[in-house]
Design a protein around this motif. Structure first.
Motif: not given
Length: 583
Positions: A191-216
């Motif tokens: 999250h910190e690195l994404s903020s510094v470089m203006s990278v899509d944080f949710n997209k980065m986490l989704c590429e790792v595993h969908p459970s990190f952004i699955d609200s259910a």
């Protein structure tokens, strides 16, 4: 029922059977049955009674056997439960139950019920622990446990085995917590690195595993080894990207500074890119501002550098000539021969011909400036000693003029200052030989190291030192001869006074001849030399002692004849140096 009650009951029964038998006999008598028939019927009655007793005995035996079996099974089950629960130490060795079989069976039933209850509780506890273990193992494996309660092995329900399972569960829970901490730390870093470089944080986490952004399934986070490796890889790639972007912006910032300095860019224009230049000395870990390393910032900086490079190309001629002037100034400052007009003319021909890359030429000028600075640094120590030597030589000439002044001890204006200066000059002049020796040694070492002679404004400095040393020896010899002449003159004067008297006539004192070697720039009113423009060692070759270029000085340096002789005069004997003219 007691034995007395049984006997009483049997007697009553026997009495009843006897009366019935008597009635039967009476019936038989009335009927007229034969004895054979009577015996047959009595035998049949006895057989039927025997069968009834036998059945009762069999029933009693079976009941006894059932009680024995129930007691044995109860004891066996109780022993098995004690062994399964591992609580042999909790139960003392049971003695053989006393009393009837029913009493014995009734005696073990509460213990057996208690052990059965404990077994059920223990099984449930084992099931809960195993269920938690299987769930955590599934999470660590990256899965979700959706099965039913696990099957419990009831052969061993001891507290020891339960404790081992709980210990294993605690280790798994600890491993799970550590993995969650690593996951949270990686997610925070991403999250910190994404903020510094203006990278899509949710997209980065989704590429790792969908459970990190699955609200259910927000309560579930994948903590498998594969997920941790992906998170670590994402963090590493983002850090590497951050490092590369920072390096790119630092290079662009350095280019900004260089181009701004070359082209005198206004401060207000420079302030527009303060967010880039402030990163020049920053480390990777200290850059935390949001969007400070975004692609937009890099693109804007690159466009500005391209714009400045276009301006730089248009002003390259001016910049190259500026660099050439800087190079000439560095060389002049250390008295290296420079033909500035010829160098600038050659540069102009190269630039106007269009056959040379201006950027390469500019870079070559920078290299020459660096080389000139290194050369100036290597000459610095020698030039400092040359300045000391030249200053000492000037003081030596001033001292010679001062000592030839016959009125130097008169109480005129500034006489005490000249006396002090003369004392310091004598000390400085006494150090000239050692200064010359040290300077010559350094020059020889420099020439040996660089393989070229040490030139001082087109003149080899070592030759100048040797010439100065020779001339100084000649002057010392002239001074020695002067002192010898003075001694002979004093001796002649003494003999003359002994023959003709000590006082010359008034007419003889009217005409006085100027002493030999007396400076023409002596102020007779003040009694001291007033001129400071005296000949220095390098001045004999037309070189300014101030270290500036001949063009800038615009003045010719004073020249001193090689046969110049300075005769020091002692004030006490100055009257004897006057040439007396006879009347």
């Amino acid at each position: 029922m007691s034995g007395l009650q049984l006997r009483s009951s049997a007697r009553a029964e026997f009495t009843s059977c006897g009366s019935l038998l008597q009635q039967l006999q009476d019936f038989w008598d009335e009927i007229g049955e034969s004895d054979h028939e009577r015996d047959k019927m009595i035998l049949q009655l006895e057989q039927e009674c025997l069968d009834v007793y036998r059945r009762k005995v069999d029933q009693a035996r079976k009941h006894k056997e059932n009680l024995h079996q129930t007691l044995a099974e109860g004891e066996a089950e109780m022993s098995n439960l004690i062994s399964t629960l591992g609580e042999r130490e909790s139960f003392v060795r049971l003695e053989k139950p006393k009393g009837t079989l029913k009493e014995q069976v009734a005696g073990i039933r509460p213990l057996l019920d208690d052990l059965r209850r404990k077994r059920e509780e223990r099984v449930k506890e084992f099931s809960d622990v195993q269920l938690q273990i299987m769930r955590i193992c599934a999470e660590i494996a990256g899965n979700t446990y959706q099965g039913s309660s696990p099957q419990v092995d009831e052969r061993d329900l001891s507290l020891k085995r339960l404790g081992e399972l709980k210990t294993h569960l605690q280790e798994l829970q600890k491993d799970k917590n550590l993995r969650l901490q690593k996951v949270n730390a990686h997610v925070k870093t991403i999250h910190e690195l994404s903020s510094v470089m203006s990278v899509d944080f949710n997209k980065m986490l989704c590429e790792v595993h969908p459970s990190f952004i699955d609200s259910a399934n927000s309560h579930f986070k994948n903590i498998s080894n594969e997920t941790l490796a992906r998170l670590a890889g994402t963090v590493h790639s983002l850090k590497q990207e951050k490092k590369e972007r920072l390096q790119k912006l630092q290079d662009l910032g350095s280019t900004f500074i260089e181009l701004w300095n070359l082209m005198d860019t206004p401060v207000d224009v420079q302030k527009r890119f303060d967010h880039v230049t402030c990163l020049i000395s920053a480390s990777v870990d200290t850059v935390l501002d949001q969007g400070s390393l975004s692609l937009d910032v890099i693109e804007q900086a690159e466009l500005e550098v391209e714009r400045l490079n276009v301006l730089k190309t248009s002003k390259m001629k001016e910049l190259i000539l500026k660099k050439q002037n800087e190079l000439e100034e560095i060389r002049r400052s250390v008295h290296v021969d420079v033909d500035g007009d010829a160098a600038q003319e050659m540069l102009l021909r190269l630039i106007e011909s269009g056959k040379v890359d201006l950027s390469e030429l500019f870079s070559n000028m920078d290299d020459q400036i660096v080389e000139a600075k290194e050369q100036a640094l290597s000459r610095k120590d020698i030039l400092e000693k040359v300045e000391k030597w030249m200053f000492a030589s000037e003081e030596e000439k001033w001292l010679d003029d001062y000592e030839r002044d016959q009125n130097r001890f008169n109480a005129g204006r500034g006489a005490h200052k000249n006396l002090k200066r003369a004392e310091k000059a004598r000390i400085l002049v006494s150090k000239i030989p050692s200064l010359m020796e040290n300077l010559s040694a350094k020059i020889k070492a420099w020439e040996k190291e660089n393989g070229i002679p040490f030139m001082y404004d087109k003149i080899r400095l070592l030759g100048t030192l040797e010439e100065y040393t020779m001339l100084r020896k000649q002057r010392e010899e002239e001074k020695r001869r002067s002192r010898e002449q003075k001694r002979l003159q004093e001796q002649f004067t003494a003999e003359h006074e002994a023959l003709f008297g000590s006082k010359p006539s008034p007419m003889r004192q009217l005409t006085v001849k100027k002493p030999l070697g007396q400076s023409s720039n002596v102020n007779m009113a003040g009694g001291t030399p007033t001129g400071r423009r005296v000949s220095t060692p390098l001045a004999r070759h037309g070189i300014s002692s101030s270290g500036k270029d001949k063009k800038e000085s615009g003045k010719k340096t004073a020249m001193v004849p090689l046969n110049y002789v300075a005769l020091p005069k002692d004030d006490s004997l100055s009257q004897n140096n006057l040439a007396i003219v006879s009347p």
